[in-house]
Scaffold this motif. Structure first.
Motif, short mmCIF file in Angstrom:
data_model
loop_
_atom_site.label_atom_id
_atom_site.label_comp_id
_atom_site.label_asym_id
_atom_site.label_seq_id
_atom_site.Cartn_x
_atom_site.Cartn_y
_atom_site.Cartn_z
N UNK A 628 0.41 6.78 -16.63
CA UNK A 628 1.52 6.96 -15.85
C UNK A 628 1.34 6.01 -14.17
N UNK A 629 2.53 6.47 -13.36
CA UNK A 629 2.62 5.70 -12.36
C UNK A 629 1.15 5.25 -11.91
N UNK A 630 1.47 3.76 -10.79
CA UNK A 630 0.68 3.37 -10.70
C UNK A 630 0.50 3.81 -9.60
N UNK A 631 1.28 4.77 -8.55
CA UNK A 631 0.85 5.17 -7.19
C UNK A 631 0.70 6.33 -6.71
N UNK A 632 -0.76 5.75 -7.19
CA UNK A 632 -1.72 6.95 -7.07
C UNK A 632 -2.85 7.66 -6.17
N UNK A 633 -2.71 6.28 -5.24
CA UNK A 633 -3.90 5.91 -4.20
C UNK A 633 -3.55 6.93 -3.25
N UNK A 634 -4.18 7.27 -2.45
CA UNK A 634 -4.22 8.15 -1.13
C UNK A 634 -3.43 7.15 -0.04
N UNK A 635 -2.76 8.10 0.47
CA UNK A 635 -1.32 7.19 1.58
C UNK A 635 -2.85 6.86 2.39
N UNK A 636 -3.94 6.47 2.41
CA UNK A 636 -4.12 4.91 3.82
C UNK A 636 -5.28 4.61 3.01
N UNK A 637 -4.81 4.30 1.64
CA UNK A 637 -4.76 3.15 0.87
C UNK A 637 -3.92 2.66 0.42
N UNK A 638 -2.36 3.02 0.82
CA UNK A 638 -1.78 2.24 -0.12
C UNK A 638 -0.79 1.24 1.00
N UNK A 639 0.38 0.85 0.81
CA UNK A 639 0.71 -0.22 2.44
C UNK A 639 0.13 -1.50 2.71
N UNK A 640 -1.78 -1.58 1.76
CA UNK A 640 -2.37 -2.40 2.58
C UNK A 640 -1.63 -3.80 1.64
N UNK A 641 -1.80 -4.70 2.62
CA UNK A 641 -0.76 -6.37 1.36
C UNK A 641 -2.34 -7.10 1.61
N UNK A 642 -3.43 -6.69 2.45
CA UNK A 642 -4.53 -7.24 2.32
C UNK A 642 -6.07 -6.85 3.90
N UNK A 643 -7.06 -6.73 2.74
CA UNK A 643 -8.39 -6.37 3.95
C UNK A 643 -8.09 -7.11 4.89
N UNK A 644 -8.95 -5.95 6.02
CA UNK A 644 -9.38 -6.15 7.06
C UNK A 644 -10.20 -6.80 7.41
N UNK A 645 -11.60 -6.96 6.17
CA UNK A 645 -12.59 -7.23 6.37
C UNK A 645 -13.70 -6.14 5.35
N UNK A 646 -14.32 -7.28 4.61
CA UNK A 646 -14.89 -7.21 3.87
C UNK A 646 -15.86 -6.00 4.25
N UNK A 647 -15.77 -4.83 2.93
CA UNK A 647 -16.59 -3.02 2.64
C UNK A 647 -17.88 -2.95 3.20
N UNK A 648 -17.94 -2.77 3.51
CA UNK A 648 -19.90 -2.25 4.50
C UNK A 648 -20.63 -0.97 4.07
N UNK A 649 -21.91 -0.92 4.14
CA UNK A 649 -22.75 0.49 3.90
C UNK A 649 -21.86 1.40 4.27
N UNK A 650 -21.38 2.28 3.58
CA UNK A 650 -21.43 3.99 4.68
C UNK A 650 -19.84 3.71 4.75
N UNK A 651 -18.77 2.66 4.13
CA UNK A 651 -17.65 2.73 4.25
C UNK A 651 -16.91 3.52 3.08
N UNK A 652 -15.60 4.20 3.42
CA UNK A 652 -14.96 4.65 2.25
C UNK A 652 -14.13 3.26 1.48
N UNK A 653 -14.17 3.87 -0.20
CA UNK A 653 -13.47 2.89 -0.93
C UNK A 653 -12.51 3.34 -1.81
N UNK A 654 -11.53 2.93 -1.99
CA UNK A 654 -10.84 2.90 -3.27
C UNK A 654 -10.78 2.30 -4.06
N UNK A 655 -11.57 2.99 -5.81
CA UNK A 655 -11.70 1.46 -6.82
C UNK A 655 -10.36 1.43 -7.61
#
Length: 792
Positions: A628-655
Motif C-alpha cells: 500500500x502507499x506509505x503516506x498514510x500517517x495522520x496529517x500531524x505526523x507528516x512533514x517532520x524531518x526530526x523529533x523536536x524532543x523525546x516522547x514523554x509519558x502522556x504523549x501521543x505518538x505514531x508507531x
C-alpha cells in the motif's frame, strides 16, 4: 433616406433578403413590416435592433419560438367599437385570438428572461385580458354561430324554438303519414319556404289539404302548402327567431363595448406582438443563413469569411476583406465572371443588412462602420427612351453619387470608366476616385484598366485586390486576394471558350509592348503566388498531421499509463484485502490471548504473549507497507524531518513500523517506551515512533493501516471544471482508493451544467464492480449536481 440611397438598396438586392425575412414572420402585419424594413439612421437604433435580434436568437436556442398565430390587425374594429358600433362575430373572434396570443407570448417570456432589457421590456409591456378573451370564446362558436351559453335569455329563447319546432314536425308528420292525404301529396316529405315549414301538394289536389300556399314549382305541378295545423306554430317560431336575433345583437354590442373599454391595451398588444414577431423572424433568419452579429466600428470594414446571403451556403466561396483602416479605397481587378461584382455587392449588402438589425453571414470578429449612405453604381441602365448609352447611364448615376456623398459614405463602383475609350475611361475613373476620396468617402471599385492597377500600386491609401484565377484549369476560384492586382485573362478565357489559337496568337501580337510586359509580370507574380500558396497549404497540412499524430501518441501513452496504473492498483488492492483479512484473524487471536492473560496471573506469560503479539503485528505491517502507499500517517505526523524532543509519558505518538496511534504509558530504564494502542500494550524505541501534535485518542474500529487510510480518504470527490476524459480518470482512481479505505458511501460532485459530465460519471459508476449502487443527491445534498455512490 434619399432616393439615391433607396435605389442603391434595390441594386444591392436587399429586397430579396427582406423577402426571406418576410417568410420567417408569422403574422401578415409582421410580414409587411419585414418587406418595408430599411436601414436605421442612428447608431443607437442599429445597436438596439442588433441587440434585440441577438437576444431573441439566444432564446430560440434555449426554448424555441413563441407562438404568434392569431395576431391580426384589429385596430379598425376597435375604432368602430369605440364610436359605439357593434362588431360582428368574426371581428370579436379576431380580438379574442389576439388576446390569446398576447397571453401565450407573455407566458413564454415568464419561463426564462432573455437577459436583454429591451426584449424583456417588450414582453413585460404586453397586457393580456384573460376574462375578455374567455368570454368571447365562450359566447361565440364560429363566425356564424353564437353559443347558447352567451346569455340566459338566449338559452331560454332557443329552448322555446326547439320545443315549437318539435310540435310543428309532429303535426306535419301526421299530415304526411295520414292515408287521407296520401293521394294529394307529391312526396311525403317536410320542407321549408320563406322560413316556414310546408309540404309538397299536387296542384290538382290542392283543395284536399287546407292551408296557405307559399310557393309553386317551376312546372306548376306542385304547390308548397303550409297546413292550417302548423300556421300558429310557424308564427311562434318566427317571433322567437326575431327575439333570438335581437338578443344576439345585444350580446354583440355588449362584447363590443367591453372591447372598446380595453381598446388601448388591445391595440398596444397588437403593435408589441408585431414587433416581437419581426424580432424573432430576424433571429430565425439568422439561424437559417448561419449568421452572426457584426460589431460596429468607427471607420474600418473587416469581413471574415463573409458570404453573399443569397448564394447557396455549400458552394459560396467566403470573402476575406479589410477596408477603411490603412487604406480607404479598394480597386478590384480580375477576369469576367470571376466574382468582382459579387464581392462588391456583398460588401454593400452586408452593411445595409446590419443597419436593418439583421445578422450577417460572417465569422465572429467582423466589424462594420455606420455609414450615412451606401451608394452603388452596379449594372447596366441604358435606356432607349431617354437616349442613354451604357456609358451615359453610368456617368449620370455617378454624377448623382458624387454630389450626394460625404465623409460617412460608402461608394461602390462596378466597371468604373467602362463603355468608352480605354485611355479616357481609365483617366476618368482615376479622377472620380480621387474626387470621392477628397470628400472623405470610402470606396470599392472594380475595373479591367491596367492604369488603375498602377494607380492603386503607387497611391497612398489605395489598395489593389483581385479575384483569383486558376491558370492551370483556366477557371476562376472566386477568392478575393487583398494587395494583389489581377489579370483580366481575356486570352485564356477566349481560348477556353473555343476561339481559334491562331486568332488568339494574333491578338497577343497586337497588344502594346508596355501593356504586354505589365500583364506578363502580373501573370508571373500570380503564378508564383499560387505556387507559394500551395506550398504553404501543404506545409500547414503536414504540420497539422504532425500535431495530430503527436496528440494521438500522447493519448496512447496516457491510456497505457492508466491501464498499467489500474492493473497495479488492482493487484495492490487484492493483496491489501489478504493482509486485512490476516490482520482481522490476528486481532481475533489477540482477543483470545487477552482473555487468557486475564485468566492467568503470571507476568512471564503476559510478557511472552505481548512480545509474540508485537512480532506478529510487525510482520503484518511490513507486508502491508510493501503493498500500500506509505503516506498514510495522520496529517500531524507528516512533514517532520526530526523529533523536536523525546516522547514523554502522556504523549501521543505514531508507531512508524506498525502504522498505528498510541499513547506513552511509561519511559523504561532501558530507554524504551511502554505504549498503549487500544486494548494492546507494546514496547518501542524512541526512533520507532513519531511525536504527534495532539495526544492520542482511541478511534472507533480496528487500529492499523486500514483505519488510517479511511481517515485520510475524503468521502467527497469534486470533478467540476474537468473534461469528461479527465474526470473519468480521476473518478476511477478515487473509487479504487475509497474501496481500499472501506468507505461505505461517497459523494461525487459534478455540477448540473449541460449534463454531459453527470451522464459520463453515472455511466462509469454503473460499470464499476466496486460500486454497489448509486443515486442522485436529495434536497440538501446537492440534488442533481451530485451523485451518491454506495461501495461494496
Amino acid at each position: 433616406m434619399t432616393e439615391l440611397y433607396e435605389k442603391s438598396i434595390g441594386v444591392l438586392e436587399l429586397p430579396a433578403v427582406l423577402e426571406l425575412l418576410s417568410a420567417e414572420a408569422v403574422s401578415e402585419a409582421a410580414k409587411d413590416l419585414a418587406r418595408e424594413l430599411r436601414p436605421a439612421a442612428s447608431s443607437y437604433e442599429v445597436e438596439r435592433a442588433l441587440r434585440l435580434t441577438t437576444a431573441a436568437k439566444s432564446l430560440l436556442s434555449v426554448k424555441g419560438s413563441p407562438s404568434f398565430s392569431g395576431v391580426r390587425d384589429v385596430r379598425a374594429a376597435l375604432s368602430r367599437a369605440d364610436l359605439g358600433g357593434a362588431l360582428n362575430m368574426r371581428e370579436l373572434l379576431e380580438i379574442a385570438e389576439l388576446l390569446r396570443a398576447a397571453r401565450s407570448v407573455k407566458a413564454y417570456s415568464g419561463m426564462e428572461t432573455s437577459g436583454d432589457k429591451g426584449l424583456d421590456g417588450l414582453f413585460s409591456a404586453l397586457s393580456p385580458n384573460k376574462y375578455l378573451e374567455e368570454r368571447i370564446f365562450a359566447s361565440i362558436i364560429s363566425e356564424e354561430e353564437m353559443a347558447d351559453s352567451a346569455s340566459s335569455e338566449l338559452s331560454d329563447i332557443r329552448r322555446h324554438i326547439r320545443a315549437a319546432l318539435a310540435r310543428i314536425r309532429d303535426a306535419l308528420q301526421k299530415v304526411i303519414s295520414s292515408p287521407s292525404y296520401a293521394k294529394a301529396l307529391q312526396e311525403p316529405i317536410i320542407t321549408t319556404r320563406s322560413g316556414r315549414y310546408v309540404v309538397p301538394v299536387k296542384a290538382e289536389h290542392k283543395g284536399e289539404v287546407p292551408g296557405l300556399v307559399h310557393d309553386v314549382s317551376s312546372s306548376g305541378a306542385t304547390l308548397f302548402i303550409e297546413p292550417l295545423a302548423v300556421v300558429k306554430g310557424n308564427n311562434e317560431v318566427r317571433e322567437l327567431r326575431a327575439q333570438e336575433k335581437q338578443e344576439i345583437e345585444r350580446i354583440l354590442a355588449e362584447l363590443s363595448a367591453e372591447c372598446a373599454a380595453s381598446g388601448d391595451d388591445i391595440g398596444r398588444n397588437f403593435l408589441l406582438l408585431v414587433e416581437l414577431d419581426g424580432i424573432f423572424a430576424r433571429a430565425r433568419l439568422s439561424e437559417t443563413l448561419g449568421c452572426t452579429q457584426a460589431e460596429l466600428s468607427e471607420r474600418e470594414i473587416v469581413l471574415k469569411r463573409a458570404r453573399h446571403p443569397l448564394l447557396p451556403r455549400q458552394t459560396a466561396v467566403p470573402l476575406e476583406l479589410e477596408l477603411g483602416g490603412d487604406f480607404d479605397t479598394l480597386v478590384i481587378t480580375g477576369p469576367n465572371t470571376g466574382g468582382k461584382t459579387v464581392a462588391l455587392k456583398t460588401i454593400g449588402l452586408l452593411c445595409v443588412m446590419t443597419y436593418c438589425g439583421l445578422h450577417i453571414p460572417v465569422m465572429e470578429g467582423s466589424r462594420l462602420p455606420l455609414f450615412d449612405a451606401v451608394l452603388a453604381d452596379i449594372g447596366d441602365e441604358q435606356s432607349i427612351e431617354q437616349s442613354l448609352s451604357t456609358f451615359s447611364s453610368h456617368m449620370t448615376n455617378i454624377s448623382r453619387i458624387l454630389s450626394g456623398c460625404g465623409e460617412k459614405s460608402l461608394l461602390l463602383f462596378d466597371e468604373l470608366g467602362a463603355g468608352t475609350d480605354p485611355v479616357e475611361g481609365a483617366a476618368l475613373a482615376t479622377a472620380i476616385i480621387e474626387y470621392a476620396r477628397g470628400k472623405g468617402a470610402t470606396i470599392a471599385a472594380t475595373t479591367h484598366y491596367a492604369e488603375l492597377k498602377i494607380y492603386a500600386t503607387t497611391q497612398d491609401g489605395v489598395m489593389n485586390a483581385s479575384c483569383e484565377f486558376d491558370v492551370e484549369s483556366l477557371r476562376p476560384t472566386f477568392r478575393l486576394l487583398i494587395g494583389v492586382p489581377g489579370k483580366s485573362n481575356a486570352f485564356a478565357i477566349s481560348s477556353r471558350l473555343g476561339l481559334p489559337e491562331e486568332l488568339i496568337s494574333d491578338a497577343r501580337s497586337r497588344v502594346d509592348a508596355g501593356s504586354a510586359g505589365f500583364e506578363a509580370t502580373l501573370e508571373t507574380l500570380e503564378a508564383e503566388r499560387q505556387r507559394l500558396e500551395k506550398q504553404r497549404e501543404e506545409t500547414e497540412r503536414l504540420l497539422n498531421e504532425a500535431r495530430e499524430n503527436e496528440k494521438k501518441s500522447a493519448r496512447a501513452l496516457r491510456e497505457a499509463s492508466v491501464r498499467l496504473e489500474k492493473a497495479d492498483e488492482r493487484a495492490r488492492r487484492d493483496a491489501e484485502r489478504i493482509v486485512i483479512r490476516a490482520r482481522e484473524t490476528a486481532e481475533s487471536v489477540f482477543a483470545e490471548l487477552s482473555e487468557m492473560r486475564r485468566r492467568q496471573e503470571k507476568s512471564a506469560d503476559y510478557e511472552r504473549e505481548n512480545l509474540a503479539r508485537t512480532e506478529l503485528l510487525r510482520q503484518l505491517n511490513t507486508a502491508e507497507e510493501a503493498l500500500a502507499p506509505s503516506d498514510i500517517a495522520p496529517p500531524e505526523a507528516k512533514n517532520k524531518s526530526a523529533q523536536t524532543r523525546p516522547a514523554r509519558v502522556g504523549d501521543g505518538v505514531w508507531h512508524r513500523a506498525l502504522g498505528i496511534r498510541a499513547s506513552v504509558l511509561e519511559a523504561l530504564e532501558d530507554g524504551t517506551l511502554s505504549l498503549q494502542a487500544g486494548a494492546m500494550k507494546l514496547r518501542a524505541r524512541q526512533d520507532e515512533v513519531q511525536l504527534l501534535d495532539t495526544p492520542a485518542k482511541e478511534r472507533p474500529g480496528a487500529s492499523g493501516a486500514g483505519s488510517a487510510l479511511r481517515e485520510a480518504m475524503s468521502s467527497e470527490l469534486d470533478l467540476r471544471g474537468m473534461s469528461s476524459d479527465e474526470a473519468l480518470l480521476e473518478l476511477e482512481r478515487y473509487i479504487d482508493g475509497a474501496a481500499r479505505a472501506a468507505l461505505e458511501r461517497v459523494t461525487i460532485i459534478h455540477g448540473k451544467g449541460t449534463g454531459v459530465l453527470r451522464t459520463a460519471v453515472r455511466k462509469a459508476l454503473k460499470s464499476d464492480k466496486a460500486v454497489k449502487a448509486f443515486r442522485p443527491g436529495l434536497y440538501g445534498e446537492g440534488e442533481d449536481g451530485v451523485t451518491i455512490a454506495e461501495l461494496k
